[in-house]
Design a protein around this motif. Structure first.
Motif, mmCIF file in Angstrom:
data_model
loop_
_atom_site.group_PDB
_atom_site.id
_atom_site.type_symbol
_atom_site.label_atom_id
_atom_site.label_comp_id
_atom_site.label_asym_id
_atom_site.label_seq_id
_atom_site.Cartn_x
_atom_site.Cartn_y
_atom_site.Cartn_z
ATOM 1 N N ASP A 183 0.859 -1.222 -0.009
ATOM 2 C CA ASP A 183 0.048 0.266 -0.101
ATOM 3 C C ASP A 183 1.015 0.858 -0.069
ATOM 4 O O ASP A 183 0.431 2.361 -0.612
ATOM 5 C CB ASP A 183 -0.992 0.159 1.202
ATOM 6 C CG ASP A 183 -1.849 -0.857 0.922
ATOM 7 O OD1 ASP A 183 -2.413 -1.536 1.695
ATOM 8 O OD2 ASP A 183 -2.421 -1.206 -0.271
ATOM 9 N N THR A 236 0.031 2.145 -4.751
ATOM 10 C CA THR A 236 0.433 2.094 -3.829
ATOM 11 C C THR A 236 1.231 3.273 -4.100
ATOM 12 O O THR A 236 1.757 3.965 -4.794
ATOM 13 C CB THR A 236 1.701 1.756 -4.358
ATOM 14 O OG1 THR A 236 1.582 -0.310 -4.875
ATOM 15 C CG2 THR A 236 3.183 1.585 -3.343
ATOM 16 N N ARG A 260 -8.048 5.816 -3.657
ATOM 17 C CA ARG A 260 -6.975 4.658 -4.247
ATOM 18 C C ARG A 260 -7.680 4.616 -4.991
ATOM 19 O O ARG A 260 -7.561 4.805 -6.763
ATOM 20 C CB ARG A 260 -7.599 3.401 -2.450
ATOM 21 C CG ARG A 260 -7.096 3.649 -1.805
ATOM 22 C CD ARG A 260 -5.731 3.170 -2.750
ATOM 23 N NE ARG A 260 -4.247 2.936 -0.800
ATOM 24 C CZ ARG A 260 -2.877 3.061 -0.847
ATOM 25 N NH1 ARG A 260 -2.819 3.303 -2.045
ATOM 26 N NH2 ARG A 260 -2.832 3.521 -0.544
#
Lengths: 112, 113
Positions: free
Chosen positions: A9, A106, B42
């Motif tokens: 992540d 990421t 995200r």
């Protein structure tokens, strides 16, 4: 159909150090693989892609990626990180002829 | 050279109100067009894609719809917004040729209150 995974992540590196952002793939047939970068509140920018040929692909902003068939990986690399490289990075692969599937992303932070 | 535009850049709408986001591409013809939603900075969720005028493929059932009235215009709509529709909406285009990369617009930040 292909899929990709980004196992990290978050990646933190110091400015001037080499950086690696990891991507692994699962593929049926010959893989097409891509890297994109996203700066805050912006759209994604294309960095580089692997279609066929040389396993080391060079892209924008000094980035490169190495296609490794035995490890089913396509890691993004840069020899010397800059603070301005801090961003969200996405690995991607075509799902069919018409759309692309992206990894979860990421977040790269380069500290001065 | 090709460019892709999205507007508005930001939008704040009440729950239950309608939505229309527009995307246009210049400098290319017959592009594949895509709508994505990105939540919380995200991953991207593909919402719709189109390979030609009037041809829309939906990836997930939801409160949204898409239309392609012209070759280089792609519109994302909703009749009644939900709180869960908040997010960052990205339009993209590609040539549709195998192995072609996608090029993204600047995005629209939608907040539903």
């Amino acid at each position: 159909a292909q899929s990709v995974a980004q196992p990290e992540d978050q990646v933190n590196v110091a400015e001037g150090n080499p950086l690696t952002v990891k991507c692994t793939y699962s593929v049926s047939g010959n893989p097409y693989l891509f890297w994109y970068v996203q700066y805050p509140n912006r759209g994604l920018q294309f960095l580089l892609k692997y279609i066929t040929g040389d396993n080391l692909v060079k892209g924008s902003y000094g980035f490169e990626a190495e296609f490794n068939k035995s490890q089913t990986s396509f890691h993004l690399k840069k020899p010397s990180a800059l603070v301005s490289d801090s961003a969200l990075y996405f690995c991607a692969a075509p799902y069919n002829n018409n759309d692309m599937r992206f990894g979860a992303g990421t977040r790269l932070t380069v500290k001065p | 050279s090709q460019t892709i535009h999205q507007w508005p850049a930001t939008l704040v709408q009440p729950v239950g109100s309608p939505l229309s986001l527009e995307c246009t591409v210049e400098g290319t013809s017959n592009p594949n067009l895509y709508w994505y939603r990105q939540a919380a900075g995200r991953g991207l969720q593909l919402l719709f894609y189109s390979v030609g005028i009037g041809q829309i493929s939906s990836e997930v059932p939801q409160n949204l719809s898409a239309s392609r009235p012209q070759d280089r215009q792609f519109i994302l709509s909703s009749k009644k917004l939900l709180l869960s529709d908040s997010g960052f909406y990205l339009c993209a285009w590609s040539t549709g040729v195998g192995g072609a990369e996608q090029f993204f617009g600047p995005g629209t930040r939608l907040t539903v209150l």
